[in-house]
Each structure stands twice: as C-alpha cells, then as structure tokens.
Design an enzyme around this catalytic site. Sequence first.
Site, PDB file in Angstrom:
ATOM      1  N   CYS A 198      77.211  43.980  39.099  1.00 38.26           N
ATOM      2  CA  CYS A 198      77.605  42.902  39.998  1.00 38.26           C
ATOM      3  C   CYS A 198      76.958  43.121  41.370  1.00 38.26           C
ATOM      4  CB  CYS A 198      79.111  42.787  40.192  1.00 38.26           C
ATOM      5  SG  CYS A 198      79.985  42.367  38.705  1.00 38.26           S
ATOM      6  N   ARG A 218      71.535  43.888  39.224  1.00 42.04           N
ATOM      7  CA  ARG A 218      72.853  44.508  39.062  1.00 42.04           C
ATOM      8  C   ARG A 218      73.741  43.760  38.068  1.00 42.04           C
ATOM      9  NH1 ARG A 218      73.963  48.024  43.253  1.00 42.04           N
ATOM     10  NH2 ARG A 218      76.173  47.876  42.784  1.00 42.04           N
ATOM     11  N   TRP A 255      78.096  40.813  36.335  1.00 37.96           N
ATOM     12  CA  TRP A 255      77.929  41.479  35.044  1.00 37.96           C
ATOM     13  C   TRP A 255      79.333  41.544  34.466  1.00 37.96           C
ATOM     14  CZ3 TRP A 255      79.665  45.847  32.450  1.00 37.96           C
ATOM     15  CH2 TRP A 255      78.910  46.249  31.332  1.00 37.96           C
ATOM     16  N   ASN A 257      83.111  43.667  43.094  1.00 41.45           N
ATOM     17  CA  ASN A 257      82.340  44.493  42.166  1.00 41.45           C
ATOM     18  C   ASN A 257      83.218  45.687  41.815  1.00 41.45           C
ATOM     19  OD1 ASN A 257      80.440  46.144  40.931  1.00 41.45           O
ATOM     20  ND2 ASN A 257      79.425  46.704  42.836  1.00 41.45           N
ATOM     21  N   GLY A 258      83.460  45.913  40.528  1.00 43.00           N
ATOM     22  CA  GLY A 258      84.330  47.024  40.121  1.00 43.00           C
ATOM     23  C   GLY A 258      85.360  46.521  39.133  1.00 43.00           C
ATOM     24  N   GLU A 275      63.992  59.160  25.165  1.00 47.22           N
ATOM     25  CA  GLU A 275      63.741  58.215  26.249  1.00 47.22           C
ATOM     26  C   GLU A 275      62.814  57.086  25.780  1.00 47.22           C
ATOM     27  OE1 GLU A 275      64.983  57.412  28.934  1.00 47.22           O
ATOM     28  OE2 GLU A 275      63.434  56.331  30.021  1.00 47.22           O
ATOM     29  N   LYS A 310      63.877  53.198  25.888  1.00 45.43           N
ATOM     30  CA  LYS A 310      63.079  52.168  26.583  1.00 45.43           C
ATOM     31  C   LYS A 310      62.855  50.976  25.661  1.00 45.43           C
ATOM     32  CE  LYS A 310      63.383  53.044  29.586  1.00 45.43           C
ATOM     33  NZ  LYS A 310      64.100  53.701  30.569  1.00 45.43           N
ATOM     34  N   GLU A 328      66.101  48.983  25.044  1.00 44.52           N
ATOM     35  CA  GLU A 328      66.555  48.262  26.236  1.00 44.52           C
ATOM     36  C   GLU A 328      65.813  46.953  26.444  1.00 44.52           C
ATOM     37  OE1 GLU A 328      67.977  51.287  29.719  1.00 44.52           O
ATOM     38  OE2 GLU A 328      65.882  51.462  29.152  1.00 44.52           O
ATOM     39  N   HIS A 348      67.087  65.491   7.953  1.00 42.02           N
ATOM     40  CA  HIS A 348      68.533  65.559   7.735  1.00 42.02           C
ATOM     41  C   HIS A 348      69.175  64.184   7.900  1.00 42.02           C
ATOM     42  CE1 HIS A 348      68.310  69.883   7.471  1.00 42.02           C
ATOM     43  NE2 HIS A 348      67.577  69.891   8.581  1.00 42.02           N
ATOM     44  N   LYS A 357      71.500  47.479  36.072  1.00 46.30           N
ATOM     45  CA  LYS A 357      70.821  48.675  36.533  1.00 46.30           C
ATOM     46  C   LYS A 357      71.777  49.722  37.068  1.00 46.30           C
ATOM     47  CE  LYS A 357      66.765  50.387  38.528  1.00 46.30           C
ATOM     48  NZ  LYS A 357      66.405  51.012  37.255  1.00 46.30           N
TER      49      LYS A 357
HETATM   50  C1  G6P Z   1      72.091  52.038  33.509  1.00 52.56           C
HETATM   51  C2  G6P Z   1      70.622  51.699  33.659  1.00 52.56           C
HETATM   52  C3  G6P Z   1      69.779  52.858  33.158  1.00 52.56           C
HETATM   53  C4  G6P Z   1      70.141  54.133  33.878  1.00 52.56           C
HETATM   54  C5  G6P Z   1      71.646  54.424  33.779  1.00 52.56           C
HETATM   55  C6  G6P Z   1      72.051  55.557  34.711  1.00 52.56           C
HETATM   56  O1  G6P Z   1      72.421  52.113  32.174  1.00 52.56           O
HETATM   57  O2  G6P Z   1      70.320  50.522  32.948  1.00 52.56           O
HETATM   58  O3  G6P Z   1      68.410  52.571  33.390  1.00 52.56           O
HETATM   59  O4  G6P Z   1      69.426  55.199  33.346  1.00 52.56           O
HETATM   60  O5  G6P Z   1      72.392  53.276  34.170  1.00 52.56           O
HETATM   61  O6  G6P Z   1      71.820  55.144  36.028  1.00 52.56           O
HETATM   62  P1  G6P Z   1      71.588  56.108  37.233  1.00 52.56           P
HETATM   63  O7  G6P Z   1      71.409  55.191  38.412  1.00 52.56           O
HETATM   64  O8  G6P Z   1      72.821  56.941  37.361  1.00 52.56           O
HETATM   65  O9  G6P Z   1      70.408  56.937  36.943  1.00 52.56           O
END
Ligand code: G6P
Length: 612
Positions: free
Chosen positions: A2, A27, A74, A100-101, A485, A489, A492, A508, A607
């Site tokens: 948010c 956000r 969000w 927000n929260g 990772e 990616k 996502e 396994h 994010k």
């Molecule tokens: C969200 C974002 C990710 C990020 C994660 C942790 O899920 O979409 O890209 O890695 O939060 O965020 P931070 O700001 O704590 O690295």
Amino acid sequence: MCGIISYYGKRDSVPFLINGLRRLEYRGYDSAGIALMKDGSIEAVKKAGKVDELEKKLKESPIKGSIGIAHTRWATHGEPSDINAHPHKDKTGKIFLIHNGIIENYSTIKEVLTRKGFQFKSQTDTEALVNLISDIYYADGLNFEQAVEAALNQVVGTYGIVAFCSDEPNKLVAARHGSPLVLGVGKDEYFIASDASPIVEHTRNVIYLDEGEIITINEKGHSIRSMKDDVIVNKETTEIEFSIEEIEKGEFPHFMLKEIYEQVFTIKDTMRGRINPIDGTAHLGGIEHQMSRIQNAHRIYITACGTSWHAGLIGKYLIEEYAGIPVHVEYASEFRYRKPIVDSNTVVIGISQSGETADTLAAIRKAKDFGALTVGICNVVGSSVARETDCGIYTHAGPEIGVASTKAFTSQVTVLFLLSLCFGRNKNLSSQTGKKYATALFNIGEHVKTILDGSDSILEVAKSTVKADNFLYLGRGLNFPVALEGALKLKEISYIHAEGYPAAEMKHGPIALIDEKMPVVCLAPHDKTFQKVLSNIQEVKARKGVIITVTDKRTPELEKISDYIIDVPSTHPKVFPILSSVSLQLLAYHLAVLRDCDIDQPRNLAKSVTVE
Ligand code: G6P
C-alpha cells in the site's frame, strides 16, 4: 505494501497526488483513491485497478483541493474493488483516512461500533479505524489529532495513516506504527508519503517518522509528538540522498530491465571505498566498532524474506568458510515465532532491500530482546531496519522500483562477499588469496557488462522455451541459492511455475517431473563441483529434459549434452554466483516479456511487504 501520499499546501494537489501514486504503485496496485478538502468539505474518488483507472475516473468527474490524501492498495481485507479502495470515510462523511498495515482487532472494533449504530460498507479493517476515530471525536470533545491518537491507542496491529476531517479544515494528521511514513518539508507546503520517491522532485528536505509518532500539520506548520512517550519531539530534516533520474525509467521499457543493466555500476557502488584489491582487504565502516563481537560470536543467524533470504543463503556458505562461525539462515516469519537459540553471544544479521519488511523487522526486534547483536544489511537509507539494528552495512544500490528484486540482490551478495573477505583476512586467509578474491570482485562490473551484451542470445533461449509450464533450476554450493533465486525471479514475473533445487537433491523427487517439456537450468561453473553437476545434467538428459546450461567454460561434453548454453565470463569461481544471477534475471525478464506479462508490477505481489 500500500502506498500513501498526501499534500498540504496552496497548489491544486491532484497532479502531485496522481504522480505520487504512480511512484508508489510498486507497493500495491489493485485499486487507488484520492480525497480532497476544498472550502471545508471533502470529496473522494476511488477506483479498482491501477492508478490509470483512477486518473480516467478523475477526468470524467474532476475534483479539486489543496489538501489531499491518496492511496494505492495491496488488498489484505476484502477483494480489490471500488468500495474497498482507500480513502475510507466515517459514517458522517466528514472524516477520511488512508491506511497501510493491518488493524488486527478490527472485528472487535466493528462489533462494538455496530452495536452503537455504525454501519460498514466495505470489508476492510481501515473502515473500522476511521469510524472509531469518528466515535471518539464526536463524543469526547477532543480535537481531531487527539481523537486520532485516542483511537490509535485502542488499535492492535500496524499502521501508517493519514487522515483529515472537514470539521477542522486546514489540518492533516498522520501517524506511524509499523508502516513507514516520510514528511517532506517544502516552502509553505508539506508532503507525506510511504517513501521519499514522490517527494524528491518537490523538496529534498524530509523527516522520517519513528515508531509511535504522530504529525499534525496546520496553518502554523507541523508538529510531531511521540505517542509512546507523550512528548513533542523536535526532529531535524535530513536530505534525500537520491536523484529524480534514479527513480525514472529513462530509455528502458521497464524498471526491471533498467535495474538489471544498472548492475554494471551498482555492484561497484556497493564496494566503493570498502575494498582494496592491492592488499586484498575489505573495510566495512558501519560495523567496524562491533567487528570483534561479530567475529567472536558463537553463532550467526541471518534472517530475511524473499530474494533477501536467498542472498542470506549465499552469506551462510561464505561466512562459515571464511569466519568459521556456524550460520543459520531463517525466514524472518519463522524466526519471529519460534524459540531460536539466541543470546548475547549471537549475531543476528537482518537483510532487507526496503528495510521495512514487517517480518524481518519483527525478527530483528526479537533478536534484540534476546540480547543478540543485530546487524542490518539494507538498501534504503534511514529505513526501519537501518535505524533499529545495532550496526549495519548499506548496499548502496540506489532506489529499486521493479517489484522483482535484481540489483538489490547482487549488492546484498556483494556485501556478504566483502564481509567474508574481512573475516577471512582477519583470520587465516593469505594476502595472496585475498588479493585474487578482491581483484575478482573489484572487476565484476565489466563482466556484468559482457553478460548484458549477450542478452540477445539469452532472448533466443527464452523464445525456445516460452511455452513451458514448468522450469527446474539446479545448482550446487554457492550456486544452489542462485538456483532458488533464478526460479523465484521466473515465478514472480512470468507466472511460470519454477523450482530451485540443490542439483543432487533432484533425484529425491523433482526428477519425477522431468520429461521433454521441462527446461532444466543447470548452473555449471568450472569449479570443484563441475564433474558432479555434469553427472546431474546426464541424469536430466536421460529423462529427456531440455538442458539450459549456465557456465563459465564450455567443454565438448557440455556442448554435446546441453540444448542451450548461457555463457558467463570466466573469473574467480566465487564470483560466478553474482554473474550467473544476472543471466538468470535476463532469462526471466525475456520470458516474461514474451508472455506479455506486467514486468514491473506482477500480479498479486508488492515490493515492500509491511504486513505479516
Ligand atoms: C517482497 C518483494 C521481494 C523481496 C521481499 C523481501 O516479497 O516482492 O522482491 O525480496 O519482499 O523484501 P526486502 O525489502 O525485505 O528485501
């Protein structure tokens, strides 16, 4: 999670608020809304969908006002819809609030207020809060900011809020507990936002709100009170440290691509002034005064979420090797709710790009309560993680806007490399080995450039595999977290299901999934794991999997067995994880573009996850 944006001044606030919502859209982007005060009354427009939808609606039914609040959502409570979009108003229609929260006790508040005759239109927790404020305000004879504070005292949960009331026009009230807020102080005008990005083009002077603080802005100026300590606090403004260019897409079609390309210099920025290839050492000013406690720790926990957690896994391999201290890497959301073995001989490293992730912050607070030394590795200067840890290291990657983290990840990994170099040289890493290691790190930018120059060949791999429904990523050692990772990616941004696995673990379980439709990305650096990885690739080949090998050295065997090869420059083996990560970012990016996905704002994600 948010985005909050508000304006107090003399201008028409709509252009600022809409532009600000766009900056904060990373956000959350499922609905947006705006409320403006004009001549003692408040009007609002809200719309499900992205900010563009809100802007269209505003063009159809324009509103004006020089005090305004706006929000991009969000969804947590209630589906994305016009009704659930913020701002929310109280039953009198005079008080409006953006939030927000999460208000955890919202259902109790709703129940109490329902008995008093309040009716609720949305499914949100926020509507409970705005009506609680209203209930107190219109019953207790308090002024607006006092009523807001009294209501917040009854709230369990987290919030960053901004509210105003048409019975006290020319007043804006904002408060923070768990969700970030920044106050921009301009000439005769104020800006409040979830982060500084919408503010920087108007003023560089900002005040970051601390936990439990409430701001009131009126004709006389602003005042900040600590609700916790019940005192007025005088806070100096600080200067925003990034430029507008850094938060613009420039010539790139997407922020993510821009940020992938920026790695040519962001990794260098992370190392600037910290690494010395001539004597093979690293120097980390932010933790120097705690270095002896860190090196003598009995154990280290690394706690983080998402991509930052993957960086933490790489950190484990490095720190255990160079410092000889056991390292446990834990999801912050797990760490915070269990009984980890943490005491004053423990160091807890929290890694977070945003520095605001709710679980990571809670884990850090818990570690502090247990007496551990807390170290923050984060990107956003002045963020909560930066402020609440005992010491820390900034990654200096610059603002990251694309929801999928790229440059922040490679900078986090770079910091962990620097940390391990420090440890190593303070222990028994020879100066000669240190020099090789430091030189390889120091020169990494040019190798990243080589990978970026080969982006078209990665695009060809993407074109050939774009129809796949599943991908598997395999790696060993330092490259196992890279596999995780890479898979994250892809998930996502392209919505292709992907899993990362330690290469040998594949047999396994995941091996059952392999057939001629399954691309398997195999990380095969020419290090001591090479022959083992090659055997794993053979196992995939035997099941007809489509093999995409990422390697720093083609061999006849690799060429024969691989369907596609992604080349990574050959350098120090320890640097391969950073370079291969860049290749995998490009692979995910190209696949997502080919599938016509929303690169910078993938569905359902946000994010900065400021709720748990
Ligand atoms: C969200 C974002 C990710 C990020 C994660 C942790 O899920 O979409 O890209 O890695 O939060 O965020 P931070 O700001 O704590 O690295």
